[in-house]
Motif scaffolding. Structure first.
Motif, PDB file in Angstrom:
ATOM      1  N   ALA A 191       1.345  -1.189  -0.190  1.00  0.00           N
ATOM      2  CA  ALA A 191      -0.451  -0.183   0.138  1.00  0.00           C
ATOM      3  C   ALA A 191       0.168   1.345  -0.098  1.00  0.00           C
ATOM      4  CB  ALA A 191      -1.057   0.096   1.519  1.00  0.00           C
ATOM      5  N   ARG A 192       0.424   2.128   0.036  1.00  0.00           N
ATOM      6  CA  ARG A 192       0.883   3.736   0.154  1.00  0.00           C
ATOM      7  C   ARG A 192       0.330   4.464   1.380  1.00  0.00           C
ATOM      8  NH1 ARG A 192      -1.098   7.698  -3.762  1.00  0.00           N
ATOM      9  NH2 ARG A 192      -3.214   6.681  -3.829  1.00  0.00           N
ATOM     10  N   ALA A 193       1.386   5.205   2.172  1.00  0.00           N
ATOM     11  CA  ALA A 193       1.339   6.331   3.256  1.00  0.00           C
ATOM     12  C   ALA A 193       1.571   7.201   3.301  1.00  0.00           C
ATOM     13  CB  ALA A 193       1.721   5.298   4.597  1.00  0.00           C
ATOM     14  N   ILE A 194       1.320   7.478   4.646  1.00  0.00           N
ATOM     15  CA  ILE A 194       1.745   9.058   4.699  1.00  0.00           C
ATOM     16  C   ILE A 194       1.932   9.425   6.332  1.00  0.00           C
ATOM     17  CG2 ILE A 194       0.661  12.054   4.058  1.00  0.00           C
ATOM     18  CD1 ILE A 194       0.128  10.771   2.096  1.00  0.00           C
ATOM     19  N   LEU A 195       2.235  10.483   6.822  1.00  0.00           N
ATOM     20  CA  LEU A 195       2.500  10.022   8.721  1.00  0.00           C
ATOM     21  C   LEU A 195       2.014  11.385   8.774  1.00  0.00           C
ATOM     22  CD1 LEU A 195       5.755   8.258   9.969  1.00  0.00           C
ATOM     23  CD2 LEU A 195       3.246   7.822   9.861  1.00  0.00           C
ATOM     24  N   ILE A 196       0.780  11.233   9.504  1.00  0.00           N
ATOM     25  CA  ILE A 196       0.599  12.575  10.096  1.00  0.00           C
ATOM     26  C   ILE A 196       1.385  12.335  11.589  1.00  0.00           C
ATOM     27  CG2 ILE A 196      -1.326  11.787  10.962  1.00  0.00           C
ATOM     28  CD1 ILE A 196      -2.817  14.662  10.806  1.00  0.00           C
ATOM     29  N   HIS A 197       1.928  14.026  10.965  1.00  0.00           N
ATOM     30  CA  HIS A 197       2.482  14.403  12.242  1.00  0.00           C
ATOM     31  C   HIS A 197       2.566  15.932  12.875  1.00  0.00           C
ATOM     32  CE1 HIS A 197       6.853  15.154  14.672  1.00  0.00           C
ATOM     33  NE2 HIS A 197       6.261  14.169  15.488  1.00  0.00           N
ATOM     34  N   ARG A 198       1.628  15.756  14.248  1.00  0.00           N
ATOM     35  CA  ARG A 198       0.998  17.903  13.678  1.00  0.00           C
ATOM     36  C   ARG A 198       1.784  18.827  14.321  1.00  0.00           C
ATOM     37  NH1 ARG A 198      -4.697  17.200  13.041  1.00  0.00           N
ATOM     38  NH2 ARG A 198      -5.424  15.353  13.065  1.00  0.00           N
ATOM     39  N   GLU A 199       3.154  18.570  14.256  1.00  0.00           N
ATOM     40  CA  GLU A 199       3.744  19.222  15.428  1.00  0.00           C
ATOM     41  C   GLU A 199       5.162  19.422  14.569  1.00  0.00           C
ATOM     42  OE1 GLU A 199       2.738  19.847  18.691  1.00  0.00           O
ATOM     43  OE2 GLU A 199       1.152  18.990  18.594  1.00  0.00           O
ATOM     44  N   GLY A 200       5.041  18.814  12.956  1.00  0.00           N
ATOM     45  CA  GLY A 200       6.211  19.244  12.089  1.00  0.00           C
ATOM     46  C   GLY A 200       6.449  18.088  11.426  1.00  0.00           C
ATOM     47  N   GLU A 201       7.625  18.006  10.924  1.00  0.00           N
ATOM     48  CA  GLU A 201       7.961  17.068   9.677  1.00  0.00           C
ATOM     49  C   GLU A 201       8.944  15.640   9.762  1.00  0.00           C
ATOM     50  OE1 GLU A 201       8.924  18.103   5.821  1.00  0.00           O
ATOM     51  OE2 GLU A 201       9.226  19.817   5.796  1.00  0.00           O
ATOM     52  N   LEU A 202       8.595  14.766   9.552  1.00  0.00           N
ATOM     53  CA  LEU A 202       9.605  13.168  10.050  1.00  0.00           C
ATOM     54  C   LEU A 202      10.363  13.604   8.583  1.00  0.00           C
ATOM     55  CD1 LEU A 202       6.898  11.266  12.102  1.00  0.00           C
ATOM     56  CD2 LEU A 202       8.982  12.472  12.880  1.00  0.00           C
ATOM     57  N   ARG A 203      11.460  13.953   8.802  1.00  0.00           N
ATOM     58  CA  ARG A 203      12.185  13.978   8.003  1.00  0.00           C
ATOM     59  C   ARG A 203      12.759  12.673   6.616  1.00  0.00           C
ATOM     60  NH1 ARG A 203      17.270  17.755  10.644  1.00  0.00           N
ATOM     61  NH2 ARG A 203      16.281  19.210  10.857  1.00  0.00           N
ATOM     62  N   GLU A 204      12.862  11.883   7.769  1.00  0.00           N
ATOM     63  CA  GLU A 204      12.804  10.631   6.585  1.00  0.00           C
ATOM     64  C   GLU A 204      11.176  10.174   5.709  1.00  0.00           C
ATOM     65  OE1 GLU A 204      12.995   9.537  10.380  1.00  0.00           O
ATOM     66  OE2 GLU A 204      13.891  11.211  10.429  1.00  0.00           O
ATOM     67  N   TYR A 205      10.368  10.298   6.806  1.00  0.00           N
ATOM     68  CA  TYR A 205       9.019  10.066   5.819  1.00  0.00           C
ATOM     69  C   TYR A 205       8.289  11.509   5.217  1.00  0.00           C
ATOM     70  CZ  TYR A 205       9.490   6.488   8.984  1.00  0.00           C
ATOM     71  OH  TYR A 205      10.080   5.341   9.187  1.00  0.00           O
ATOM     72  N   PRO A 206       7.122  10.510   4.604  1.00  0.00           N
ATOM     73  CA  PRO A 206       6.085  11.558   4.216  1.00  0.00           C
ATOM     74  C   PRO A 206       4.890  12.163   4.885  1.00  0.00           C
ATOM     75  CG  PRO A 206       6.411   9.382   2.825  1.00  0.00           C
ATOM     76  CD  PRO A 206       6.936   9.916   3.270  1.00  0.00           C
ATOM     77  N   THR A 207       4.720  13.405   5.494  1.00  0.00           N
ATOM     78  CA  THR A 207       4.095  14.067   6.526  1.00  0.00           C
ATOM     79  C   THR A 207       3.687  15.081   5.713  1.00  0.00           C
ATOM     80  OG1 THR A 207       6.315  13.873   7.630  1.00  0.00           O
ATOM     81  CG2 THR A 207       4.863  14.393   8.686  1.00  0.00           C
ATOM     82  N   ILE A 208       2.801  15.158   6.707  1.00  0.00           N
ATOM     83  CA  ILE A 208       1.385  15.939   6.288  1.00  0.00           C
ATOM     84  C   ILE A 208       0.957  16.345   8.369  1.00  0.00           C
ATOM     85  CG2 ILE A 208       0.241  15.545   4.922  1.00  0.00           C
ATOM     86  CD1 ILE A 208      -1.689  14.119   6.428  1.00  0.00           C
ATOM     87  N   LYS A 209       0.257  17.624   8.654  1.00  0.00           N
ATOM     88  CA  LYS A 209       0.859  18.215   9.647  1.00  0.00           C
ATOM     89  C   LYS A 209      -0.800  18.781  10.298  1.00  0.00           C
ATOM     90  CE  LYS A 209       4.545  21.357   9.828  1.00  0.00           C
ATOM     91  NZ  LYS A 209       5.214  22.519   9.660  1.00  0.00           N
ATOM     92  N   SER A 210      -1.594  18.177   9.142  1.00  0.00           N
ATOM     93  CA  SER A 210      -3.132  18.457   8.882  1.00  0.00           C
ATOM     94  C   SER A 210      -4.121  17.078   8.029  1.00  0.00           C
ATOM     95  CB  SER A 210      -3.680  19.059   8.476  1.00  0.00           C
ATOM     96  OG  SER A 210      -5.126  19.795   8.621  1.00  0.00           O
ATOM     97  N   LEU A 211      -4.929  17.110   8.283  1.00  0.00           N
ATOM     98  CA  LEU A 211      -6.194  16.093   7.966  1.00  0.00           C
ATOM     99  C   LEU A 211      -6.654  16.482   6.311  1.00  0.00           C
ATOM    100  CD1 LEU A 211      -8.310  13.570   9.764  1.00  0.00           C
ATOM    101  CD2 LEU A 211      -5.999  13.195   8.592  1.00  0.00           C
ATOM    102  N   GLU A 212      -6.185  18.084   6.506  1.00  0.00           N
ATOM    103  CA  GLU A 212      -6.901  18.795   5.638  1.00  0.00           C
ATOM    104  C   GLU A 212      -5.825  18.552   4.260  1.00  0.00           C
ATOM    105  OE1 GLU A 212      -6.914  22.686   7.039  1.00  0.00           O
ATOM    106  OE2 GLU A 212      -8.646  22.153   8.187  1.00  0.00           O
ATOM    107  N   GLU A 213      -4.787  18.370   5.020  1.00  0.00           N
ATOM    108  CA  GLU A 213      -4.117  18.037   3.759  1.00  0.00           C
ATOM    109  C   GLU A 213      -4.150  16.805   2.672  1.00  0.00           C
ATOM    110  OE1 GLU A 213       0.341  18.935   4.311  1.00  0.00           O
ATOM    111  OE2 GLU A 213      -0.492  19.737   6.612  1.00  0.00           O
TER     112      GLU A 213
END
Length: 199
Positions: free
Chosen positions: A175-197
């Motif tokens: 599958a594909r995956a994206i991490l949500i990290h509301r405080e900022g990016e996790l450099r090694e991973y594709p990251t969003i800060k909000s579900l709105e993204e």
């Protein structure tokens, strides 16, 4: 149309600040907090049992003299402290229009009750919980869900907050995956800060 699979804790919901119930329970049964968390993963996340039954199980496992009612009080503590993040309902409503949404969570019967109380179950095609399946994400819950649901994994994206459980495992399964990290990016991973993204 895509399949969007959401984690619950840390992704859609959080606990407002308060007493550390894990620490209180650990103190009552005479375990280090890490030892209590192992019992949570071993029993609480993998069985549909009541707080009182889990309290009795903790007493049996640790040979403690703790009071069942006091333990059950702390086990139920998340019920009054659970909240949805501000972006959850609007985002789920929007994404539900053109996608199939699923919820996969390592959680207990208390977590199941919270999911019902916060009123989001209607958005999901299926709600898959470790306590109902007897298996956690680390032990194959995503694998079991993908297999049973027969999802097209190329059209499936997982949104969660754990690099190992919600990113590495789904990616390994195809599958594909994206991490949500509301405080900022996790450099090694594709990251969003909000579900709105999520598009």
């Amino acid at each position: 149309m895509k399949n969007i699979v959401f984690d619950f804790w840390g992704t859609l919901a959080y606990l407002i600040p308060g007493s550390d119930f894990g620490e209180e329970i650990s103190r009552l049964i005479g375990l280090e907090k890490a030892g209590f968390h192992e019992l949570v993963k071993k029993h609480w996340f993998k069985r549909e049992i009541s707080p009182e039954e889990f309290a009795q199980l903790l007493i049996n496992e640790t040979n403690s003299q703790a009071n069942i009612k006091e333990l059950a009080y702390w086990i139920k503590n998340p019920l009054k402290r659970a909240r949805l993040y501000d972006d959850v309902c609007l985002s789920l409503n929007r994404l539900n229009q053109d996608n199939r949404l699923y919820l996969v969570s390592d959680t207990s019967t208390i977590g199941k009750d919270i999911i019902d109380r916060v009123g989001i179950r209607e958005y999901f095609q299926q709600v898959i919980l470790s306590c109902k399946n007897g298996i956690t994400k680390a032990e194959g819950l995503y694998y079991k869900f993908f297999r049973d649901a027969k999802l097209d994994l190329e059209e499936t994206i997982v949104i969660g907050d754990s690099p190992v459980l919600d990113y590495d495992i789904p990616i390994h399964l195809g599958a594909r995956a994206i991490l949500i990290h509301r405080e900022g990016e996790l450099r090694e991973y594709p990251t969003i800060k909000s579900l709105e993204e999520i598009e």
